[in-house]
Design an enzyme around this catalytic site. Sequence first.
Site, PDB file in Angstrom:
ATOM      1  N   GLY A 143       0.834  -1.194   0.000  1.00  0.00           N
ATOM      2  CA  GLY A 143       0.000   0.000   0.000  1.00  0.00           C
ATOM      3  C   GLY A 143       0.869   1.245   0.000  1.00  0.00           C
ATOM      4  O   GLY A 143       2.046   1.187   0.367  1.00  0.00           O
ATOM      5  N   CYS A 145       5.230  -6.144   1.761  1.00  0.00           N
ATOM      6  CA  CYS A 145       5.542  -4.712   1.788  1.00  0.00           C
ATOM      7  C   CYS A 145       4.784  -4.026   2.932  1.00  0.00           C
ATOM      8  O   CYS A 145       5.081  -4.258   4.093  1.00  0.00           O
ATOM      9  CB  CYS A 145       5.248  -4.078   0.427  1.00  0.00           C
ATOM     10  SG  CYS A 145       6.024  -2.467   0.178  1.00  0.00           S
ATOM     11  N   TYR A 146       3.782  -3.194   2.645  1.00  0.00           N
ATOM     12  CA  TYR A 146       2.984  -2.586   3.716  1.00  0.00           C
ATOM     13  C   TYR A 146       2.380  -3.680   4.595  1.00  0.00           C
ATOM     14  O   TYR A 146       2.267  -3.521   5.821  1.00  0.00           O
ATOM     15  CB  TYR A 146       1.884  -1.713   3.107  1.00  0.00           C
ATOM     16  CG  TYR A 146       1.041  -0.963   4.126  1.00  0.00           C
ATOM     17  CD1 TYR A 146       1.336   0.349   4.460  1.00  0.00           C
ATOM     18  CD2 TYR A 146      -0.057  -1.571   4.736  1.00  0.00           C
ATOM     19  CE1 TYR A 146       0.562   1.046   5.388  1.00  0.00           C
ATOM     20  CE2 TYR A 146      -0.829  -0.890   5.672  1.00  0.00           C
ATOM     21  CZ  TYR A 146      -0.512   0.418   5.986  1.00  0.00           C
ATOM     22  OH  TYR A 146      -1.290   1.100   6.909  1.00  0.00           O
ATOM     23  N   HIS A 175       8.163  -7.661  -3.408  1.00  0.00           N
ATOM     24  CA  HIS A 175       6.893  -8.040  -4.045  1.00  0.00           C
ATOM     25  C   HIS A 175       7.048  -9.347  -4.823  1.00  0.00           C
ATOM     26  O   HIS A 175       7.519  -9.348  -5.965  1.00  0.00           O
ATOM     27  CB  HIS A 175       6.422  -6.925  -4.984  1.00  0.00           C
ATOM     28  CG  HIS A 175       5.943  -5.709  -4.262  1.00  0.00           C
ATOM     29  ND1 HIS A 175       4.634  -5.551  -3.856  1.00  0.00           N
ATOM     30  CD2 HIS A 175       6.603  -4.603  -3.852  1.00  0.00           C
ATOM     31  CE1 HIS A 175       4.513  -4.382  -3.234  1.00  0.00           C
ATOM     32  NE2 HIS A 175       5.693  -3.792  -3.213  1.00  0.00           N
ATOM     33  N   GLU A 221       4.731 -11.075  -6.100  1.00  0.00           N
ATOM     34  CA  GLU A 221       3.657 -11.233  -7.089  1.00  0.00           C
ATOM     35  C   GLU A 221       4.003 -10.703  -8.463  1.00  0.00           C
ATOM     36  O   GLU A 221       3.340 -11.040  -9.457  1.00  0.00           O
ATOM     37  CB  GLU A 221       2.369 -10.567  -6.579  1.00  0.00           C
ATOM     38  CG  GLU A 221       2.380  -9.045  -6.569  1.00  0.00           C
ATOM     39  CD  GLU A 221       2.942  -8.444  -5.293  1.00  0.00           C
ATOM     40  OE1 GLU A 221       2.635  -7.280  -5.003  1.00  0.00           O
ATOM     41  OE2 GLU A 221       3.704  -9.142  -4.586  1.00  0.00           O
ATOM     42  N   GLY A 271     -21.107 -10.138 -28.848  1.00  0.00           N
ATOM     43  CA  GLY A 271     -20.057 -10.698 -29.688  1.00  0.00           C
ATOM     44  C   GLY A 271     -18.704 -10.659 -29.016  1.00  0.00           C
ATOM     45  O   GLY A 271     -17.743 -11.247 -29.506  1.00  0.00           O
ATOM     46  N   VAL A 316     -16.035 -11.373 -25.671  1.00  0.00           N
ATOM     47  CA  VAL A 316     -15.758 -12.621 -24.987  1.00  0.00           C
ATOM     48  C   VAL A 316     -16.638 -12.802 -23.752  1.00  0.00           C
ATOM     49  O   VAL A 316     -17.100 -13.917 -23.466  1.00  0.00           O
ATOM     50  CB  VAL A 316     -14.260 -12.723 -24.618  1.00  0.00           C
ATOM     51  CG1 VAL A 316     -13.839 -11.614 -23.673  1.00  0.00           C
ATOM     52  CG2 VAL A 316     -13.940 -14.084 -24.016  1.00  0.00           C
ATOM     53  N   ASP A 317     -16.917 -11.742 -22.987  1.00  0.00           N
ATOM     54  CA  ASP A 317     -17.671 -11.889 -21.738  1.00  0.00           C
ATOM     55  C   ASP A 317     -19.092 -12.375 -21.990  1.00  0.00           C
ATOM     56  O   ASP A 317     -19.534 -13.373 -21.418  1.00  0.00           O
ATOM     57  CB  ASP A 317     -17.701 -10.566 -20.965  1.00  0.00           C
ATOM     58  CG  ASP A 317     -16.309 -10.069 -20.617  1.00  0.00           C
ATOM     59  OD1 ASP A 317     -15.377 -10.888 -20.603  1.00  0.00           O
ATOM     60  OD2 ASP A 317     -16.150  -8.860 -20.391  1.00  0.00           O
ATOM     61  N   SER A 372     -20.228 -13.673 -24.658  1.00  0.00           N
ATOM     62  CA  SER A 372     -20.197 -14.940 -25.394  1.00  0.00           C
ATOM     63  C   SER A 372     -20.035 -16.122 -24.445  1.00  0.00           C
ATOM     64  O   SER A 372     -20.702 -17.152 -24.589  1.00  0.00           O
ATOM     65  CB  SER A 372     -19.057 -14.929 -26.414  1.00  0.00           C
ATOM     66  OG  SER A 372     -19.255 -13.926 -27.391  1.00  0.00           O
ATOM     67  N   LYS A 408     -10.476 -11.603 -16.133  1.00  0.00           N
ATOM     68  CA  LYS A 408     -10.593 -11.675 -17.583  1.00  0.00           C
ATOM     69  C   LYS A 408      -9.882 -12.896 -18.164  1.00  0.00           C
ATOM     70  O   LYS A 408     -10.426 -13.575 -19.043  1.00  0.00           O
ATOM     71  CB  LYS A 408     -10.018 -10.395 -18.207  1.00  0.00           C
ATOM     72  CG  LYS A 408     -10.297 -10.243 -19.698  1.00  0.00           C
ATOM     73  CD  LYS A 408     -11.739  -9.827 -19.927  1.00  0.00           C
ATOM     74  CE  LYS A 408     -11.992  -9.438 -21.362  1.00  0.00           C
ATOM     75  NZ  LYS A 408     -13.351  -8.880 -21.554  1.00  0.00           N
TER      76      LYS A 408
END
Length: 515
Positions: A54, A81-82, A168, A170, A224, A226-227, A229, A369
Amino acid sequence: MKETVAVLDFGSQYAQLIARRVRENRVYSILCPPTISPAQIREMNVTGMIFSGGPASVYATGAPKCDPALLQMDIPVLGICYGMQISCQSLGAKVNAAPAREYGRTRLEVIDARGLLAHVRSPATVWMSHGDMVQDLPADFIPLARTPNCPIAAVRHTSRPVYCVQFHPEVTHTPCGGQILRNFLYEICGCKGTWEMGNFINETIEAARARVNRDERVICGLSGGVDSSVVSALLHKAIGDSLVCIFVDNGFLRKNEVELVEATFRDHFRINLRVVRAADRFFARLAGVTDPQEKRKRIGHEFIEVFKAEAKSIPNAKYLAQGTLYPDVIESGHGISGTSANIKLHHNVGGLPAELGFELIEPLRDLFKDEVRTAGMHLGLPEEIIWRHPFPGPGLAVRIVGEVTPHRVELLQQVDEIVIDEIRSAGWYKSIGQAFAVLLPVSSVGVMGDDRSYEGQQVAAIRFVETTDFMTADWVRIDYEVLERISSRIINEVRGINRVVYDVSSKPPSTIEWE
């Protein structure tokens, strides 16, 4: 209850990335506010907690805090970190401004290569981003690693399952970060890795079948993309003909968009698809309009009217399905903490108003996503749809600067087709976050053959951006040869365009779309 790791977000720009990294290791993760209570953590059946980084200093007034009781629950905690600083401070350590700030790559010397840092070679490269650091560790903490400017770069508690790193793990700039996260998830938390897309699909199908009665209908606004669909394919597998998809052709779609949607969903998946051809209505609404916000407003209003009229013709329609994703849930404030907020409506249903009276079905609301794309592959959607770049709800109307006419839409459709065809052929499509063309209301002089070309000749701007979250984006340093082929084809094949330019602006300060 599936095994779950709670990621407490203290304001980090990497909070969603942490959650995604956990899921990449086949462990379900959920983002939570730092104010979450121990009771809520128990209710979620959490197997581990990760405290994010953060921007604040833990000793500053108003800095985000968490309930210290979370560290007394015997649930493993990884502070980053934080998150390290707030964990250590809560357990008696001192946190002060660092004598020398660390930003970027640095060398990590591992002192104790067991547990959290098992199989991490020393020295290791890690990514730092901090101006404060933990100092004066109590006796019940054991240092695990250090850097040249941070003597306490990783620690563990002697009696509690609390582990902390100042760097970090990640981010990709920490090559050993994946190993560290796996150590935490599998060796410390005891996770089994049961989060798998096939299981998610099966659970979602069972939930939809349990909710929707045979005589009820679910409406899905299909765009049309991706979501929507994936929502359509998933619900059709669950409830079959009880799903009715509505696809509105507003006249501002990509070339052959209607044909692709019909071939995919009506012909291949045998979904009950209704295509509403309403281009004339939309063009009439935009006649003489050049202001981009007015364009969006009129298109959105017309879409709602068209969709409402078609929805009313569907008997026993009770539910509205939409492609809300997990980042939408997070951004709306409707998280696990129970905060009351309205989920923002997706562009693929045009922001339909509440007075339609439908109950919402959001089968993708737990997914990021990239996970939606994985679900699409499991469901058998074609790659062309799974990897399709984002497309604005108002379509090409907001990629045409100035008045929108059928002729200008046709020009941009041709340009768009060439752009996408060339980057696919060159192998760039999947590495670009979003690629598109914009038609500018600029008359450009040129020489075509032996004549000067000016009257009616327009300019096409090409924009390619790379991004992970679409909150920030940078322009793509694409090969000049690809740009050359795109420009040459557009000028030679699209009558009415004699100049092509490439947009090299980043977000911020520019937006991704032009309007």
